[in-house]
Design a protein around this motif. Sequence first.
Motif, PDB file in Angstrom:
ATOM      1  N   LEU A 187      -1.236 -11.361  12.189  1.00  0.00           N
ATOM      2  CA  LEU A 187      -0.999 -10.065  12.817  1.00  0.00           C
ATOM      3  C   LEU A 187       0.393  -9.975  13.435  1.00  0.00           C
ATOM      4  CD1 LEU A 187      -2.032  -7.281  13.647  1.00  0.00           C
ATOM      5  CD2 LEU A 187      -3.025  -8.339  15.681  1.00  0.00           C
ATOM      6  N   GLY A 188       0.848 -11.025  14.089  1.00  0.00           N
ATOM      7  CA  GLY A 188       2.155 -11.015  14.733  1.00  0.00           C
ATOM      8  C   GLY A 188       3.323 -10.869  13.763  1.00  0.00           C
ATOM      9  N   LEU A 189       3.091 -11.151  12.488  1.00  0.00           N
ATOM     10  CA  LEU A 189       4.157 -11.051  11.486  1.00  0.00           C
ATOM     11  C   LEU A 189       4.028  -9.808  10.610  1.00  0.00           C
ATOM     12  CD1 LEU A 189       4.348 -14.763  10.269  1.00  0.00           C
ATOM     13  CD2 LEU A 189       5.779 -13.606  11.954  1.00  0.00           C
ATOM     14  N   LEU A 190       2.986  -9.030  10.815  1.00  0.00           N
ATOM     15  CA  LEU A 190       2.709  -7.890   9.940  1.00  0.00           C
ATOM     16  C   LEU A 190       3.876  -6.910   9.860  1.00  0.00           C
ATOM     17  CD1 LEU A 190       0.595  -6.612   8.099  1.00  0.00           C
ATOM     18  CD2 LEU A 190      -0.305  -5.410  10.106  1.00  0.00           C
ATOM     19  N   GLU A 191       4.451  -6.562  11.000  1.00  0.00           N
ATOM     20  CA  GLU A 191       5.577  -5.608  11.016  1.00  0.00           C
ATOM     21  C   GLU A 191       6.758  -6.118  10.184  1.00  0.00           C
ATOM     22  OE1 GLU A 191       5.904  -2.612  12.634  1.00  0.00           O
ATOM     23  OE2 GLU A 191       4.252  -2.611  14.072  1.00  0.00           O
ATOM     24  N   PHE A 192       6.930  -7.455  10.128  1.00  0.00           N
ATOM     25  CA  PHE A 192       8.055  -8.043   9.404  1.00  0.00           C
ATOM     26  C   PHE A 192       7.771  -8.189   7.914  1.00  0.00           C
ATOM     27  CE2 PHE A 192       8.056  -9.757  13.738  1.00  0.00           C
ATOM     28  CZ  PHE A 192       9.271  -9.253  14.175  1.00  0.00           C
ATOM     29  N   ARG A 193       6.487  -8.152   7.532  1.00  0.00           N
ATOM     30  CA  ARG A 193       6.098  -8.367   6.131  1.00  0.00           C
ATOM     31  C   ARG A 193       5.671  -7.086   5.426  1.00  0.00           C
ATOM     32  NH1 ARG A 193       3.587 -13.301   4.970  1.00  0.00           N
ATOM     33  NH2 ARG A 193       3.482 -12.451   2.862  1.00  0.00           N
ATOM     34  N   VAL A 194       5.738  -5.958   6.118  1.00  0.00           N
ATOM     35  CA  VAL A 194       5.255  -4.705   5.544  1.00  0.00           C
ATOM     36  C   VAL A 194       5.997  -4.351   4.251  1.00  0.00           C
ATOM     37  CG1 VAL A 194       6.690  -2.958   6.700  1.00  0.00           C
ATOM     38  CG2 VAL A 194       4.268  -2.551   6.372  1.00  0.00           C
ATOM     39  N   GLN A 195       7.244  -4.770   4.111  1.00  0.00           N
ATOM     40  CA  GLN A 195       8.009  -4.476   2.900  1.00  0.00           C
ATOM     41  C   GLN A 195       7.469  -5.242   1.698  1.00  0.00           C
ATOM     42  OE1 GLN A 195       9.262  -6.304   5.407  1.00  0.00           O
ATOM     43  NE2 GLN A 195       9.879  -8.229   4.473  1.00  0.00           N
ATOM     44  N   ASP A 196       6.638  -6.272   1.924  1.00  0.00           N
ATOM     45  CA  ASP A 196       6.048  -7.036   0.826  1.00  0.00           C
ATOM     46  C   ASP A 196       4.818  -6.347   0.238  1.00  0.00           C
ATOM     47  OD1 ASP A 196       7.950  -8.981   1.387  1.00  0.00           O
ATOM     48  OD2 ASP A 196       6.572 -10.201   2.576  1.00  0.00           O
ATOM     49  N   LEU A 197       4.366  -5.271   0.882  1.00  0.00           N
ATOM     50  CA  LEU A 197       3.151  -4.582   0.451  1.00  0.00           C
ATOM     51  C   LEU A 197       3.499  -3.326  -0.339  1.00  0.00           C
ATOM     52  CD1 LEU A 197       1.193  -4.893   3.813  1.00  0.00           C
ATOM     53  CD2 LEU A 197       1.094  -6.415   1.816  1.00  0.00           C
ATOM     54  N   ASN A 198       2.572  -2.897  -1.193  1.00  0.00           N
ATOM     55  CA  ASN A 198       2.767  -1.749  -2.072  1.00  0.00           C
ATOM     56  C   ASN A 198       1.954  -0.566  -1.552  1.00  0.00           C
ATOM     57  OD1 ASN A 198       2.830   0.116  -4.152  1.00  0.00           O
ATOM     58  ND2 ASN A 198       2.381  -1.376  -5.758  1.00  0.00           N
ATOM     59  N   LYS A 199       2.616   0.518  -1.185  1.00  0.00           N
ATOM     60  CA  LYS A 199       1.912   1.691  -0.652  1.00  0.00           C
ATOM     61  C   LYS A 199       0.996   2.354  -1.677  1.00  0.00           C
ATOM     62  CE  LYS A 199       4.772   3.031   3.207  1.00  0.00           C
ATOM     63  NZ  LYS A 199       5.566   4.063   3.837  1.00  0.00           N
ATOM     64  N   ASP A 200       1.165   2.029  -2.954  1.00  0.00           N
ATOM     65  CA  ASP A 200       0.305   2.597  -3.994  1.00  0.00           C
ATOM     66  C   ASP A 200      -1.001   1.827  -4.147  1.00  0.00           C
ATOM     67  OD1 ASP A 200       2.231   4.524  -4.570  1.00  0.00           O
ATOM     68  OD2 ASP A 200       3.231   3.225  -6.025  1.00  0.00           O
ATOM     69  N   GLU A 201      -1.139   0.704  -3.456  1.00  0.00           N
ATOM     70  CA  GLU A 201      -2.337  -0.141  -3.552  1.00  0.00           C
ATOM     71  C   GLU A 201      -3.179   0.005  -2.282  1.00  0.00           C
ATOM     72  OE1 GLU A 201      -3.281  -2.318  -6.029  1.00  0.00           O
ATOM     73  OE2 GLU A 201      -1.603  -1.705  -7.277  1.00  0.00           O
ATOM     74  N   PRO A 202      -4.510   0.058  -2.429  1.00  0.00           N
ATOM     75  CA  PRO A 202      -5.363   0.030  -1.230  1.00  0.00           C
ATOM     76  C   PRO A 202      -5.517  -1.403  -0.733  1.00  0.00           C
ATOM     77  CG  PRO A 202      -6.724   0.212  -3.194  1.00  0.00           C
ATOM     78  CD  PRO A 202      -5.285   0.242  -3.656  1.00  0.00           C
ATOM     79  N   TYR A 203      -5.643  -1.564   0.575  1.00  0.00           N
ATOM     80  CA  TYR A 203      -5.808  -2.883   1.186  1.00  0.00           C
ATOM     81  C   TYR A 203      -7.020  -2.894   2.099  1.00  0.00           C
ATOM     82  CZ  TYR A 203      -1.072  -3.878  -0.422  1.00  0.00           C
ATOM     83  OH  TYR A 203       0.038  -4.072  -1.207  1.00  0.00           O
ATOM     84  N   ILE A 204      -7.642  -4.055   2.187  1.00  0.00           N
ATOM     85  CA  ILE A 204      -8.733  -4.293   3.129  1.00  0.00           C
ATOM     86  C   ILE A 204      -8.251  -5.369   4.087  1.00  0.00           C
ATOM     87  CG2 ILE A 204     -11.106  -5.096   3.427  1.00  0.00           C
ATOM     88  CD1 ILE A 204     -11.594  -4.074   0.498  1.00  0.00           C
ATOM     89  N   ILE A 205      -8.326  -5.084   5.386  1.00  0.00           N
ATOM     90  CA  ILE A 205      -7.803  -5.995   6.401  1.00  0.00           C
ATOM     91  C   ILE A 205      -8.955  -6.805   7.003  1.00  0.00           C
ATOM     92  CG2 ILE A 205      -6.323  -6.193   8.422  1.00  0.00           C
ATOM     93  CD1 ILE A 205      -5.018  -4.740   6.018  1.00  0.00           C
ATOM     94  N   VAL A 206      -8.738  -8.120   7.120  1.00  0.00           N
ATOM     95  CA  VAL A 206      -9.766  -9.054   7.572  1.00  0.00           C
ATOM     96  C   VAL A 206      -9.236  -9.886   8.739  1.00  0.00           C
ATOM     97  CG1 VAL A 206     -11.198 -11.027   6.858  1.00  0.00           C
ATOM     98  CG2 VAL A 206     -10.603  -9.252   5.198  1.00  0.00           C
ATOM     99  N   CYS A 207     -10.103 -10.149   9.729  1.00  0.00           N
ATOM    100  CA  CYS A 207      -9.796 -11.122  10.783  1.00  0.00           C
ATOM    101  C   CYS A 207     -11.097 -11.855  11.124  1.00  0.00           C
ATOM    102  CB  CYS A 207      -9.161 -10.458  12.003  1.00  0.00           C
ATOM    103  SG  CYS A 207     -10.282  -9.424  12.958  1.00  0.00           S
ATOM    104  N   ARG A 208     -11.182 -12.433  12.300  1.00  0.00           N
ATOM    105  CA  ARG A 208     -12.379 -13.184  12.671  1.00  0.00           C
ATOM    106  C   ARG A 208     -13.553 -12.261  12.966  1.00  0.00           C
ATOM    107  NH1 ARG A 208     -15.335 -15.294  16.897  1.00  0.00           N
ATOM    108  NH2 ARG A 208     -14.214 -14.061  18.411  1.00  0.00           N
ATOM    109  N   SER A 209     -13.320 -11.224  13.797  1.00  0.00           N
ATOM    110  CA  SER A 209     -14.440 -10.386  14.231  1.00  0.00           C
ATOM    111  C   SER A 209     -14.250  -8.891  13.963  1.00  0.00           C
ATOM    112  CB  SER A 209     -14.680 -10.581  15.728  1.00  0.00           C
ATOM    113  OG  SER A 209     -13.563 -10.110  16.458  1.00  0.00           O
ATOM    114  N   GLY A 210     -13.037  -8.490  13.627  1.00  0.00           N
ATOM    115  CA  GLY A 210     -12.766  -7.084  13.347  1.00  0.00           C
ATOM    116  C   GLY A 210     -11.809  -6.416  14.311  1.00  0.00           C
TER     117      GLY A 210
END
Length: 98
Positions: free
Chosen positions: A43-66
Amino acid sequence: MKEITAKEVEQAIMQGETPNLIDVREVDEVATGHIPGIIHIPLGLLEFRVQDLNKDEPYIIVCRSGARSGRATEILEGKGFNVSNMVGGMLSWEGEVQ
């Protein structure tokens, strides 16, 4: 915020789908077990890695409890991504774990 259950994700995988799963837990948490095929972005790196993701693709986000995945879902929604939060996180996951 869109939500999806762990059971719905597991059923999709069992039906041959390959959802884009982003696990936002820390490295040590993922090392103890994760859903096969995840993209690991703490989570702490998400803002820095957002350019690695494709806005045309759907994503499902997972953690320990939600909770962290809920925050990550909000962040990515705010940036125009199609994302869903896996409610209950890995605590609710009954499928295969690597």
